[in-house]
Design a protein around this motif. Structure first.
Motif, mmCIF file in Angstrom:
data_model
loop_
_atom_site.group_PDB
_atom_site.id
_atom_site.type_symbol
_atom_site.label_atom_id
_atom_site.label_comp_id
_atom_site.label_asym_id
_atom_site.label_seq_id
_atom_site.Cartn_x
_atom_site.Cartn_y
_atom_site.Cartn_z
ATOM 1 N N GLU A 27 0.881 -1.317 0.213
ATOM 2 C CA GLU A 27 0.006 -0.112 -0.124
ATOM 3 C C GLU A 27 0.710 1.234 0.067
ATOM 4 O O GLU A 27 0.624 2.273 -0.722
ATOM 5 C CB GLU A 27 -0.958 -0.078 1.101
ATOM 6 N N GLU A 29 3.848 1.772 -1.384
ATOM 7 C CA GLU A 29 4.381 1.767 -2.617
ATOM 8 C C GLU A 29 3.601 2.350 -3.478
ATOM 9 O O GLU A 29 3.977 3.081 -4.374
ATOM 10 C CB GLU A 29 5.106 0.325 -3.091
ATOM 11 N N GLN A 30 2.210 1.767 -3.404
ATOM 12 C CA GLN A 30 1.281 2.315 -4.444
ATOM 13 C C GLN A 30 0.856 3.727 -4.252
ATOM 14 O O GLN A 30 0.893 4.481 -5.081
ATOM 15 C CB GLN A 30 0.062 1.341 -4.262
ATOM 16 N N SER A 32 2.880 5.807 -2.909
ATOM 17 C CA SER A 32 4.048 6.637 -3.482
ATOM 18 C C SER A 32 4.289 6.921 -4.922
ATOM 19 O O SER A 32 4.261 8.090 -5.471
ATOM 20 C CB SER A 32 5.327 6.131 -3.000
ATOM 21 N N LYS A 33 3.823 5.809 -5.513
ATOM 22 C CA LYS A 33 3.703 5.933 -7.051
ATOM 23 C C LYS A 33 2.505 6.739 -7.543
ATOM 24 O O LYS A 33 2.765 7.895 -8.437
ATOM 25 C CB LYS A 33 3.241 4.756 -7.605
ATOM 26 N N GLU A 34 1.442 6.695 -6.851
ATOM 27 C CA GLU A 34 0.320 7.672 -7.102
ATOM 28 C C GLU A 34 0.735 9.130 -6.645
ATOM 29 O O GLU A 34 0.314 10.090 -7.576
ATOM 30 C CB GLU A 34 -0.867 7.183 -6.176
ATOM 31 N N ARG A 35 1.331 9.525 -5.606
ATOM 32 C CA ARG A 35 1.948 10.906 -5.126
ATOM 33 C C ARG A 35 2.797 11.437 -6.512
ATOM 34 O O ARG A 35 2.597 12.616 -6.889
ATOM 35 C CB ARG A 35 2.442 10.667 -4.057
ATOM 36 N N ARG A 36 3.568 10.506 -6.877
ATOM 37 C CA ARG A 36 4.629 11.048 -7.939
ATOM 38 C C ARG A 36 3.888 11.150 -9.376
ATOM 39 O O ARG A 36 4.308 12.342 -9.704
ATOM 40 C CB ARG A 36 5.864 9.738 -8.368
ATOM 41 N N MET A 37 2.765 10.667 -9.719
ATOM 42 C CA MET A 37 1.917 10.730 -10.805
ATOM 43 C C MET A 37 1.406 12.297 -10.594
ATOM 44 O O MET A 37 1.440 12.899 -11.482
ATOM 45 C CB MET A 37 1.124 9.787 -10.895
ATOM 46 N N ARG A 38 0.797 12.308 -9.541
ATOM 47 C CA ARG A 38 0.192 13.707 -9.288
ATOM 48 C C ARG A 38 0.755 14.664 -9.173
ATOM 49 O O ARG A 38 0.451 15.791 -9.588
ATOM 50 C CB ARG A 38 -0.711 13.600 -7.986
ATOM 51 N N SER A 39 2.064 14.536 -8.798
ATOM 52 C CA SER A 39 2.954 15.449 -8.749
ATOM 53 C C SER A 39 3.660 16.028 -9.982
ATOM 54 O O SER A 39 3.682 17.095 -10.326
ATOM 55 C CB SER A 39 4.323 15.105 -7.942
ATOM 56 N N LYS A 40 3.930 14.985 -10.992
ATOM 57 C CA LYS A 40 4.069 15.234 -12.261
ATOM 58 C C LYS A 40 3.006 15.813 -13.151
ATOM 59 O O LYS A 40 3.135 16.849 -13.856
ATOM 60 C CB LYS A 40 4.323 13.957 -12.972
#
Length: 64
Positions: A27, A29-30, A32-40
């Motif tokens: 959870e 890791e998932q 974290s990936k979602e935060r990176r995508m929203r940040s981008k």
């Protein structure tokens, strides 16, 4: 007989805890990936929204 049941319950508890820890790690890791995508996406929106400077000419990743 009691000793065997005690060891079995400890083993079961450890297996349950391991599963829970693995689920929490997944959870995190998932998330974290979602935060990176929203940040981008947020960075792209801010760069594209700035009409004073044409960043697309210099930053090829904006068009991705």
């Amino acid at each position: 007989m009691e000793e065997i049941n005690g060891k079995q319950s400890i083993k079961t508890h450890i297996m349950d805890a391991t599963e829970v820890n693995a689920q929490h790690a997944l959870e995190l890791e998932q998330a974290s990936k979602e935060r990176r995508m929203r940040s981008k996406d947020q960075i792209k929106a801010e760069v594209i929204g700035n009409n004073n400077i044409d960043y697309k000419k210099h930053m090829k990743w904006v068009d991705e």
